[in-house]
Design an enzyme around this catalytic site. Sequence first.
Site, PDB file in Angstrom:
ATOM      1  N   LYS A   1       0.838  -1.192   0.000  1.00 39.50           N
ATOM      2  CA  LYS A   1       0.000   0.000   0.000  1.00 39.50           C
ATOM      3  C   LYS A   1       0.881   1.253   0.000  1.00 39.50           C
ATOM      4  O   LYS A   1       1.967   1.259   0.589  1.00 39.50           O
ATOM      5  CB  LYS A   1      -0.866   0.050   1.261  1.00 39.50           C
ATOM      6  CG  LYS A   1      -1.907  -1.038   1.405  1.00 39.50           C
ATOM      7  CD  LYS A   1      -2.607  -0.912   2.754  1.00 39.50           C
ATOM      8  CE  LYS A   1      -3.641  -2.002   2.982  1.00 39.50           C
ATOM      9  NZ  LYS A   1      -4.843  -1.804   2.170  1.00 39.50           N
TER      10      LYS A   1
ATOM     11  N   ARG B   1     -10.166 -11.647   2.497  1.00 40.69           N
ATOM     12  CA  ARG B   1     -11.087 -12.682   2.031  1.00 40.69           C
ATOM     13  C   ARG B   1     -10.418 -14.054   1.990  1.00 40.69           C
ATOM     14  O   ARG B   1     -11.093 -15.076   2.085  1.00 40.69           O
ATOM     15  CB  ARG B   1     -11.653 -12.300   0.669  1.00 40.69           C
ATOM     16  CG  ARG B   1     -10.660 -12.286  -0.478  1.00 40.69           C
ATOM     17  CD  ARG B   1     -11.140 -11.439  -1.645  1.00 40.69           C
ATOM     18  NE  ARG B   1     -11.131 -10.031  -1.303  1.00 40.69           N
ATOM     19  CZ  ARG B   1     -11.564  -9.059  -2.106  1.00 40.69           C
ATOM     20  NH1 ARG B   1     -12.058  -9.361  -3.306  1.00 40.69           N
ATOM     21  NH2 ARG B   1     -11.528  -7.800  -1.729  1.00 40.69           N
TER      22      ARG B   1
END
Length: 460
Positions: free
Chosen positions: A240, A314
């Site tokens: 990020k 996820r």
Amino acid sequence: MSPRFAAPDEVSLPLHVVEEAALEDWRAARPAAEAAWLTATGFAAGLGEVAILPGAGGAVAGAVAGLGTAGARARGRFHLAGIAARLPEGVWHLETGLSGPALEAEALGLLLAAYRFDRYRAQTPLKARFKAPAGVDAARIEALAAGEVLTRDLINMPAADMGPEALEDALFALAARHGATASAIRGYELIARNFPMIHAVGRAGPQAPRLLELRWGDAGPRLTLVGKGVCFDTGGLDIKPSASMGLMKKDMGGAATVMGLAHAIMALGLPLRLRVLIPAVENSVSSTSFRPQDILTARNGLTVEVNNTDAEGRLVLADALALAAEEECEALISMATLTGAARVAVGPDIAPFYTEDDALAAAISGAATDAADPVWRMPFHAPYETMIEPGIADLDNAPKGGFAGSITAALFLRRFAGAARYAHFDIYGWQPADAPARPKGGVGQGARAILGALPGALGL
């Protein structure tokens, strides 16, 4: 320490709560000197207004708070909590025409107004304390407040002090507090026990990845809660930018929220069998990081192509949900700070949720309104299934194109949830600016809505 109501026998001052439309009649019924004082000070019962009422000898005789109009109140919540900080020190009791869910929400807000995150710096405590208003279940409100405080404290903790080990300690402490059982599967044991995606995501972290489990209750319907416990998320090799990494201590907000909910369930003694599953990892960068285009095989045998290592939540949830699906339960709920797409869709204040069960959705939505815990149902839109099917593997963890990111993430998770009544919450877990009863920082979302829905949804 969780905030509690003052004892019923403590001497207290009245806090009168008045709507704008009722002010004239209310003031006419007050003593002449008090009415004159309110007129002289210009008190108009606008939302958030407060006037201190003088007593004999300069003492405080009480206070009056404005509730404004219904339209003004609809633009916020926990209105009396905003007034609490402006009251003099002492114990207060409410005198108000509020009742039912509106009164319960304000009572909860008064307790949460006392929240301070003071682990690293002393904070000025709230001077005012409050008795439980007549007509509310004080024990229930205190349990809700304690669960929310637990959630906030866990999220607010920096990752250096809230890694997978500390999250495990917190779950074990919660279990001990309520006579529940807790266990953990750590490190390479995850591979031996067939949790390959939890291990793959967390293996580069400074602390071993783990799957945490809590069980409580021996009778009644079975409820399983799964919370994303990514204690810090660098994004992995798809790292990020710094602007996006600054809040990633909150990426275990799903775990923190299900733990707060679990506390409330156990404290209230709900007649059900509770199971909590938390995959606790750090998504870090090292020579052992999982890579873009790796293909992972999940616990249930589905293969997953990794097209972005920053879509790791996820992956760990998938293994935990696959485990949950191996045991029958009446309801399965996952909570995760999963996608930025959810924030674009509904902003930071609303928790979108997904379920195919209309009755469960209606119960959650109805309870959310009563609990001042806003949620919004989103669709498991079947035509988007092709977006998560890359061709080279069964599933894609990060479909290209940028559209419907929250929906495709929910569709991905549904592949692992089995046939149980399943609901998924894509929460934010963070209050971006100070608001009544919600200081800037970690915050629970959806837990009160779920708790309120359980009696009807599970037949309790």
